[in-house]
Design a protein around this motif. Structure first.
Motif, mmCIF file in Angstrom:
data_model
loop_
_atom_site.group_PDB
_atom_site.id
_atom_site.type_symbol
_atom_site.label_atom_id
_atom_site.label_comp_id
_atom_site.label_asym_id
_atom_site.label_seq_id
_atom_site.Cartn_x
_atom_site.Cartn_y
_atom_site.Cartn_z
ATOM 1 N N LYS A 151 8.521 6.674 7.121
ATOM 2 C CA LYS A 151 7.632 7.235 7.425
ATOM 3 C C LYS A 151 8.168 8.419 6.113
ATOM 4 O O LYS A 151 9.189 9.013 5.575
ATOM 5 N N GLY A 152 6.911 7.944 5.226
ATOM 6 C CA GLY A 152 7.630 8.709 3.836
ATOM 7 C C GLY A 152 6.022 8.782 2.763
ATOM 8 O O GLY A 152 4.648 8.465 2.768
ATOM 9 N N ASP A 153 6.049 8.730 1.187
ATOM 10 C CA ASP A 153 4.848 8.918 0.339
ATOM 11 C C ASP A 153 5.355 7.666 -0.092
ATOM 12 O O ASP A 153 6.149 6.741 -0.871
ATOM 13 N N LEU A 154 3.727 6.782 -0.289
ATOM 14 C CA LEU A 154 3.315 5.546 -0.592
ATOM 15 C C LEU A 154 3.013 5.472 -2.127
ATOM 16 O O LEU A 154 2.584 6.408 -3.070
ATOM 17 N N ILE A 166 5.178 -2.979 -1.352
ATOM 18 C CA ILE A 166 4.458 -1.531 -0.709
ATOM 19 C C ILE A 166 5.934 -0.858 -1.537
ATOM 20 O O ILE A 166 6.990 -0.942 -0.789
ATOM 21 N N THR A 167 5.894 0.497 -2.222
ATOM 22 C CA THR A 167 7.107 1.465 -2.783
ATOM 23 C C THR A 167 6.784 2.368 -2.098
ATOM 24 O O THR A 167 5.528 2.603 -1.666
ATOM 25 N N ILE A 168 7.927 3.093 -0.331
ATOM 26 C CA ILE A 168 7.641 4.144 0.524
ATOM 27 C C ILE A 168 9.056 5.147 0.007
ATOM 28 O O ILE A 168 10.270 4.434 0.012
ATOM 29 N N ARG A 169 8.955 6.135 -0.666
ATOM 30 C CA ARG A 169 9.839 6.761 -0.655
ATOM 31 C C ARG A 169 10.052 8.118 0.885
ATOM 32 O O ARG A 169 8.899 8.001 1.068
ATOM 33 N N VAL A 170 11.313 7.689 1.295
ATOM 34 C CA VAL A 170 11.775 7.662 2.374
ATOM 35 C C VAL A 170 12.515 9.063 2.054
ATOM 36 O O VAL A 170 13.816 8.201 1.746
ATOM 37 N N ASP A 171 13.209 10.083 2.140
ATOM 38 C CA ASP A 171 13.906 11.093 2.431
ATOM 39 C C ASP A 171 14.779 10.673 0.694
ATOM 40 O O ASP A 171 16.486 11.136 0.458
#
Length: 151
Positions: A115-118, A126-131
């Protein structure tokens, strides 16, 4: 997307488009002997209950003739809603910068739920930023993904 979901998409997409709607995607959720087929449609002017009913009748007729699902199931046709599911690469590209929830088929970086920013979409990744940490996830490893609505 499962093989059945791919077959159903190929079977139903032309009929949904002929009615003037975009088939965003679909989900086939098995629950014992009874399952649910969810079909998500979209239109630039929005989706009404009557639109869903029209598409449901058309899709139901095709499924009755082709009979691709062997067990009992409920057919649900709806708009994607505020927690818009992401199915295709183009959907992920439109959602860049949004907060998303992603569940992978196979564990990655020791987890299956993100759960984070795409942050980015590049090819089939895809790259997702989590914490503060960035995770690269292959589209083919995504079981389910959706935008998290900002309320």
């Amino acid at each position: 997307m499962t093989k059945l979901e791919q077959e159903l998409t190929a079977m139903l997409e032309p009929a949904v488009e002929a009615l003037g709607f975009e088939l965003l995607g679909l989900e086939f959720v098995q629950a014992g002997r009874h399952s649910t087929l969810r079909v998500y449609i979209e239109h630039e002017n929005g989706i009404t209950v009557d639109n869903c009913a029209d598409v449901s009748r058309q899709v139901s007729a095709i499924l009755d003739v082709e009979d691709p699902i062997t067990n009992e199931y409920d057919l649900e046709v709806s708009s994607p809603g505020v927690d818009r599911p992401l199915f295709k690469q183009a959907h992920y590209e439109k959602a860049q910068g949004e907060e998303v929830r992603v569940r992978t088929k196979l564990p990655q970086d020791g987890r299956r739920n993100f759960k984070g920013d795409l942050v980015a979409v590049s090819g089939d990744m895809i790259t997702i930023r989590v914490d503060g940490a960035e995770h690269l996830i292959m589209l083919s490893n995504i079981e389910r993904a959706n935008i998290i609505a900002k309320l």
